[in-house]
Design a protein around this motif. Sequence first.
Motif, PDB file in Angstrom:
ATOM      1  N   VAL A   1       5.617   2.149   8.071  1.00  0.00           N
ATOM      2  CA  VAL A   1       6.103   1.738   6.755  1.00  0.00           C
ATOM      3  C   VAL A   1       6.469   3.013   6.008  1.00  0.00           C
ATOM      4  CG1 VAL A   1       5.599   0.478   4.642  1.00  0.00           C
ATOM      5  CG2 VAL A   1       4.492  -0.217   6.790  1.00  0.00           C
ATOM      6  N   GLU A   2       7.715   3.078   5.578  1.00  0.00           N
ATOM      7  CA  GLU A   2       8.200   4.276   4.894  1.00  0.00           C
ATOM      8  C   GLU A   2       8.726   3.902   3.518  1.00  0.00           C
ATOM      9  OE1 GLU A   2      10.376   8.287   6.326  1.00  0.00           O
ATOM     10  OE2 GLU A   2      11.287   6.420   7.006  1.00  0.00           O
ATOM     11  N   ALA A   3       8.155   4.540   2.492  1.00  0.00           N
ATOM     12  CA  ALA A   3       8.545   4.300   1.098  1.00  0.00           C
ATOM     13  C   ALA A   3       9.299   5.516   0.574  1.00  0.00           C
ATOM     14  CB  ALA A   3       7.303   4.058   0.238  1.00  0.00           C
TER      15      ALA A   3
ATOM     16  N   VAL B   1      11.514   3.138  -9.090  1.00  0.00           N
ATOM     17  CA  VAL B   1      11.970   2.139  -8.117  1.00  0.00           C
ATOM     18  C   VAL B   1      11.906   2.739  -6.716  1.00  0.00           C
ATOM     19  CG1 VAL B   1      13.892   0.670  -7.391  1.00  0.00           C
ATOM     20  CG2 VAL B   1      13.489   1.072  -9.837  1.00  0.00           C
ATOM     21  N   TYR B   2      11.442   1.919  -5.761  1.00  0.00           N
ATOM     22  CA  TYR B   2      11.222   2.366  -4.382  1.00  0.00           C
ATOM     23  C   TYR B   2      11.824   1.378  -3.391  1.00  0.00           C
ATOM     24  CZ  TYR B   2       8.192   5.474  -6.782  1.00  0.00           C
ATOM     25  OH  TYR B   2       7.742   6.432  -7.641  1.00  0.00           O
ATOM     26  N   GLN B   3      12.361   1.920  -2.303  1.00  0.00           N
ATOM     27  CA  GLN B   3      12.844   1.123  -1.174  1.00  0.00           C
ATOM     28  C   GLN B   3      11.935   1.430   0.010  1.00  0.00           C
ATOM     29  OE1 GLN B   3      15.341  -1.061  -1.056  1.00  0.00           O
ATOM     30  NE2 GLN B   3      16.423  -0.629  -2.955  1.00  0.00           N
ATOM     31  N   LEU B   4      11.531   0.391   0.722  1.00  0.00           N
ATOM     32  CA  LEU B   4      10.654   0.563   1.876  1.00  0.00           C
ATOM     33  C   LEU B   4      11.240  -0.141   3.088  1.00  0.00           C
ATOM     34  CD1 LEU B   4       8.726   0.352  -0.812  1.00  0.00           C
ATOM     35  CD2 LEU B   4       6.939   0.510   0.894  1.00  0.00           C
TER      36      LEU B   4
ATOM     37  N   SER C   1       0.827  -1.208   0.000  1.00  0.00           N
ATOM     38  CA  SER C   1       0.000   0.000   0.000  1.00  0.00           C
ATOM     39  C   SER C   1       0.862   1.258   0.000  1.00  0.00           C
ATOM     40  CB  SER C   1      -0.944   0.005   1.203  1.00  0.00           C
ATOM     41  OG  SER C   1      -1.957  -0.952   1.040  1.00  0.00           O
ATOM     42  N   ALA C   2       1.881   1.296   0.853  1.00  0.00           N
ATOM     43  CA  ALA C   2       2.776   2.461   0.885  1.00  0.00           C
ATOM     44  C   ALA C   2       3.473   2.633  -0.464  1.00  0.00           C
ATOM     45  CB  ALA C   2       3.802   2.313   2.005  1.00  0.00           C
ATOM     46  N   PHE C   3       3.890   1.528  -1.058  1.00  0.00           N
ATOM     47  CA  PHE C   3       4.496   1.534  -2.391  1.00  0.00           C
ATOM     48  C   PHE C   3       3.528   2.152  -3.401  1.00  0.00           C
ATOM     49  CE2 PHE C   3       5.103  -1.501  -6.183  1.00  0.00           C
ATOM     50  CZ  PHE C   3       6.047  -0.726  -6.810  1.00  0.00           C
ATOM     51  N   GLY C   4       2.272   1.748  -3.341  1.00  0.00           N
ATOM     52  CA  GLY C   4       1.261   2.273  -4.257  1.00  0.00           C
ATOM     53  C   GLY C   4       1.055   3.766  -4.128  1.00  0.00           C
ATOM     54  N   PHE C   5       0.991   4.256  -2.896  1.00  0.00           N
ATOM     55  CA  PHE C   5       0.818   5.697  -2.692  1.00  0.00           C
ATOM     56  C   PHE C   5       2.053   6.464  -3.176  1.00  0.00           C
ATOM     57  CE2 PHE C   5      -2.429   4.221   0.341  1.00  0.00           C
ATOM     58  CZ  PHE C   5      -3.492   4.986  -0.097  1.00  0.00           C
TER      59      PHE C   5
END
Length: 153
Positions: free
Chosen positions: A103-105, A116-119, A69-73
């Motif tokens: 959760v931090e993206a 590309v994202y790191q969480l 979800s955090a990735f999606g936002f």
Amino acid sequence: MSQPPAPDKQRAEAVKEHMLRHDAFTRLLGLEIEEVDAGYCRLRFTVRPDMLNGFGNLHGGVTYAAADSAFGFACNSHGRFSVGLSVTMDYLEAGRLGDVLTVEAREESLKHKVSVYQLRVTNQHGTVLALFKGTAYRTSTDILSIPTQPLSL
């Protein structure tokens, strides 16, 4: 005197509100989006009894769903409809009943068609429970110009 929000942050907030209008899953998990910005999202939730697995630990699927979800936002925050291409998740520690998880993206790369994202998923003590990496495909569709309903690629 406080400064007005930057245009990128305003867009990210508008996209978040647009996405949340019909996001029943976020409500089901009890995810609270604390902050969004261009390429960024931080959310928080508390581990409930119905989120535990048969060993009394936080179910990995819940951890994954919150990170997704955090990735999606984060990947949609620029205003272009984006979908996950691939993700990986490393589980480092187990969450426990009552834990407050963050959760931090963070965006690592933003190109015309791929981002590309790191969480990181951490508990209230700062312990890292999981690491997630997501790659998204960016369509040319402007999120704010479409009705909130399922989209097809």
